[in-house]
Structures are given as C-alpha cells and as structure tokens.
Design an enzyme around this catalytic site. Structure first.
Site, PDB file in Angstrom:
ATOM      1  N   HIS A  95       0.814  -1.208   0.000  1.00  0.00           N
ATOM      2  CA  HIS A  95       0.000   0.000   0.000  1.00  0.00           C
ATOM      3  C   HIS A  95       0.854   1.267   0.000  1.00  0.00           C
ATOM      4  O   HIS A  95       0.357   2.359   0.274  1.00  0.00           O
ATOM      5  CB  HIS A  95      -0.921   0.003   1.223  1.00  0.00           C
ATOM      6  N   ASP A 157      -7.385   3.692   9.344  1.00  0.00           N
ATOM      7  CA  ASP A 157      -8.736   3.689   8.775  1.00  0.00           C
ATOM      8  C   ASP A 157      -8.978   2.463   7.890  1.00  0.00           C
ATOM      9  O   ASP A 157     -10.113   2.017   7.741  1.00  0.00           O
ATOM     10  CB  ASP A 157      -8.966   4.957   7.945  1.00  0.00           C
ATOM     11  N   GLU A 273     -12.234  12.301  14.106  1.00  0.00           N
ATOM     12  CA  GLU A 273     -11.602  12.630  12.825  1.00  0.00           C
ATOM     13  C   GLU A 273     -12.392  13.760  12.172  1.00  0.00           C
ATOM     14  O   GLU A 273     -13.510  14.079  12.578  1.00  0.00           O
ATOM     15  CB  GLU A 273     -11.557  11.425  11.877  1.00  0.00           C
TER      16      GLU A 273
END
Length: 527
Positions: A95, A157, A273
């Site tokens: 990623h 997340d 957030e």
C-alpha cells in the site's frame, strides 16, 4: 527434492544477476537453503514491481515467499555477507505510494499472503496482548482477537494493511488522540536487522533497535513479529457526523474533544476525525455511503456561505450490557458543547467490526467501477496547530479547486501520546493536525483530476508551506535526495544516521525510500 533443486536454481540465478562471488555449490549459506520459496517467476516479479500509488515501477531480481523468520534471516545475511551485496525490501500489502517497498536488482520479501500455513495470531487474554506475524493484515488480527472479546487499541482507517507496514510508519486513525498511534501500543518485536540478526526488542531489551524500527520506514530491520496491546472490545458503535462552514469553530471543537483524552470513557468520544468537502455538488459523494444516495444532501441546502464544508466524525463505543439511555445522554451532553451547523447531525449505529472495516466497503464499490487500480498521488502532512488556519486559507480555500477525487482528512492529535524516542518526526507543538489528501488520478476527461494536475497541486501545496514558513512534516514521507531527508529529520538526523550505521551498515534494507545510498555497486540506482 525437486523443490530444493528449484530453490537452488533460483539462488544461482540471483547470484549471477546481481554479480555475487559466492559459489552456490560450496558456500554454506546457500547450501542451508530455505523452507520458503525464492521465486524468479515473471508473475511474482510483476506483482511486486508496482504498488498502490501506481506511479513508480521497479523490477526486483527475485521475490522471497518466506515460511518463517529464519528465511528472512538467511536472505538478509546472504546480502550482508556477500562480496558485492544486493538490496532487500519487505513488502506487506503493497500500500505504499511512491515505490517505498520496491527495489531494483535485489529481492522483495513478500511478507503478506506468501506463507503456505500462515500462523494464527496468538492472543493472551490474561496479559492483554496479541502476537502477530509482521505480514499479518490488521483485519485478520482483529478477527482473531474478537474471538476472545478483545481488540487492539489503535487503528488505521483501512484494515487491509500489514502489521509490519503500519508499524514502520506510525499507524494512525481517529483513536490516536486517545491511545496514541499504533507504534505506541507495541510491547515487543522480533526484528531481522540489516546484518541478518534476529533480535527480540522492547523498551527494556535492545531498546535502541525497538525505537529505531518503530516509524523507521524499514531502514533498520524487518519486523517478523509484533506483540500488540489489547483492550476489551465494544460490541457496537454510535457513529456521528456533523457539519461546519466555519473553520475556526471546526478546529476549536476538534481540539476540545481531544483535550478530553484523560477523562473517563463516559465523558469523551472514542474516535475523532475530520474531513474537508470542497466539491460543489453533493456531499454524499465522498468517502463512504454514510449519507444515503436516496436522500442526497447539497452544500447549498445547509446554508453554508461558500464552497467548502468541514465534517466532524465522532464515535461512542458501547457494550452488550450498556444502558441505551445512558449512551444517548453521554452523546447528547458532548454534542451540546459543539458549535456545528444546526440540523446537520447524521447518526448511524452499527457493529464495532463494521465500523472499523468501513473503508473496505468503499474499496469494493470503487473496484466494481474500475476506480481502485488507478494512480494515487497522495500527500499526507503533519501541520502544527498554530498554522492550521493559514493552511486552510492557502490550500483548502486557495490551491484546491471545487473538484476532488478522494477524501481530504484533517484531524488533530496530542503530541504527548507519541513516544519521542521512535524514528517518526512530528511538528514541535503540543497539538498538530494530520492533513491527508487521499486523491485518485482519473482519466475521465477532466483535466483537474489527471495525475499531472494532482501532482502539480501537491507541489504547489509543499511550496506554499515552505514559502509561508509553515513547518509541516510529511507523514508517509517521500523525498528523492538525502539533503531533503536531512531537512525532514532535522535535529533527529544524527540519531537516524547512527542507527542506520549500527543496524544496517551496508544500507541493504528499504532502498526504495531513497534515504541512504546502497553501500554496494551492483544495484541500479534511480536517484
């Protein structure tokens, strides 16, 4: 026997390609062999030549599918002890954005999805920790711990990332204000250094290595096991979003909420957030399906004076024996202290695991539309609290237009929840913000959504910060020269350099980060 011959052939080919002087018929390191597979298959090579960023392509010579930590040790030791050397990069879910897990003329160790019989995370209910393989995905760690009614405290997340990958950066989400980043919730690790040594490290045992590896971008060792702190897992989550048109009110409320981190659980939210909405159209066309497509909400319908809205996203965890009325009262009491747009409250109630895994649902939708396997020119910044208002004016209301192709996150964190001894650098203020522009480059005819345009916007943002003397620090940093890295680390650079010389003196590991030039001549340099 056939498997061993194939492995020996692969090692021989590796030695020929990278120019090592070892004799594969007599050298003891080669004769020992490995339980895993060292592959030169074109499909394997191709699979690790690109990453999530889709902006950089680098082919390794071979791919190691390790069966154990011992395989990682043998490969790294071979690289370290050989006459000319070769580079080694560990890759989890791949990623990374700018080729950080790639390497040319070296070996990529595929830590995730390679083992024939992957170990199940080992949970200690009594001591409240879980031991996980470095390539284990967080979603699988969660599934294993929930069987015992426990879960890690701090998250990212997106859960389809590897344990070793996030711990090599920091690992942050809306729980960081309360529990700190993931790197602050690790008891100990097994690490293979750049010398091919497998060492167990913690705050008390090999503390220099422990602190170096956490947030160390893979420069000092490869994490093969991590012992992660746990807490009792809630059953459900009250998930709330409220909207703001006033940036000062938005940041004031966020900073107030994270100031409650030491209060009892009943007197604070569990997750804080925020995000920025710059689209001129529907605000539900962003990040997830929280807002129903059947009941779209427009910015104009909220009476917001301008094209920019700010969303505060908060949660309250609760358990099977929790009193629903008490949860309602706790949420209502906290919301009364906030100054958001009246009538802009959106609430959802869902299982804890569904909340944590919410981004994966968005991924499935994007994949179905062919919008996942596209370039991702992400830019992640830590911005000091004292300058976040200037950043808003210059970037959100300035450089960025009224079109976006991905979420823009913004939320504050408490610096005292970060261990200053680890390798990560953050702004020198008690509170700093993560600003994450998680955009995708799209080839849909709109020039403002092209890769070229988004990269230019990133360049303008960094230039604006530099000229305005906003002392930002990149999270998931990307630089192309050592001078830039020295500026990034600042006063911490001598420590980073000393740690590199101690734990990876030949500069074998994670060369895709471009922090240290490899200490051997056989690698193809790309900077």
């Amino acid at each position: 026997m056939a498997a061993k011959l194939l492995l020996l052939f692969a090692i021989c080919r590796l030695i020929v390609i990278v120019g090592l002087t070892l004799d594969p018929t007599t050298d003891p390191i080669v004769i020992v062999g490995m339980d895993g597979q060292l592959s030169v298959d074109r499909h394997d090579i191709e699979s690790v030549s690109v990453d999530f960023g889709k902006m950089t392509r680098t082919e390794p010579t071979a791919v190691l599918h390790p069966a154990s930590s011992d395989d990682v040790v043998k490969l790294v030791r071979l690289a370290y002890e050989s006459a000319h050397g070769f580079s080694v990069s560990a890759r989890g879910h791949g990623h990374s954005i700018n080729g950080q897990s790639q390497t040319g003329n070296g070996v990529v160790i595929k830590m995730s999805g390679s083992r024939r019989n992957p170990p199940v995370p080992v949970v200690s209910e009594k001591l409240m920790y879980v031991d996980a393989w470095g390539g284990e995905l967080w979603i699988d760690v969660l599934k294993s711990t929930l069987k015992y009614g426990v879960a890690p405290k701090s998250w990212t997340d997106y859960l389809y990332l590897s344990v070793g990958g996030t711990l090599s950066n920091a690992g942050i989400s809306g729980q960081a204000f309360n529990h700190g980043p993931q790197i602050n919730n690790v008891h100990e690790m097994d690490v293979v250094t750049g010398k091919g040594e497998l060492l167990t490290c913690s705050m008390d045992k090999n503390p220099q290595l422990f602190h170096a590896v956490l947030g160390g971008l893979g420069q000092f060792g490869i994490i093969t096991r991590a012992r992660i702190a746990l807490e009792h897992a809630p059953q459900r989550v009250r998930w709330i979003r409220v909207l703001y048109s006033n940036f000062s009110a938005f940041t004031h409320d966020q900073e107030y909420l994270i100031s409650l981190h030491d209060q009892p659980q009943s007197q604070k939210f569990d997750y804080v957030e925020g995000s920025v909405i710059v689209d001129e159209g529907l605000i539900n066309n962003w990040r997830s399906s929280f807002f129903s497509p059947k009941n779209p909400v427009k910015i104009s319908s909220l009476g917001a004076g301008g094209n920019v809205l700010y969303c505060l996203e908060i949660t309250k965890n609760y358990y099977a024996d929790s009193n629903p009325k008490s949860i309602d009262q706790e949420v209502e009491g906290l919301l009364k202290r906030l100054n958001y747009i009246p009538a802009s409250t959106f609430t959802s109630d869902l299982p804890y695991v569904d909340f944590l895994d919410r981004v994966h649902k968005a991924e499935k939708r994007l994949r179905s539309k062919g919008l996942w396997e596209v370039p991702h020119p992400w830019l992640n910044l830590f911005v000091p609290k004292s300058r976040i208002g200037d950043f808003d004016k210059g970037v959100f209301k300035g450089i960025l237009g009224n079109k976006t192709s991905g979420p823009i996150l913004i939320y504050p964190m408490n610096k005292n929840k970060w261990n200053e001894n680890v390798s990560v650098v953050t702004p020198d203020e008690d509170i700093f913000y993560l600003v994450a522009l998680l955009r995708s480059a799209l080839d849909n005819g709109e020039e403002t959504l092209t890769l070229k345009h988004l990269l230019e916007e990133n360049r303008k943002i960094l230039k604006f910060c530099k000229e305005s003397k906003i002392k930002v620090k990149q999270y998931l940093p990307h630089y192309t020269t050592q001078k830039e890295w020295m500026e990034h680390y600042g006063e911490k650079w001598p420590q980073i350099h000393q740690r590199k010389m101690e734990f990876d003196p030949h500069h074998i590991l994670a060369t895709g980060q471009r922090i240290f030039e490899p200490g051997f001549s056989s690698i193809t340099r790309s900077w």
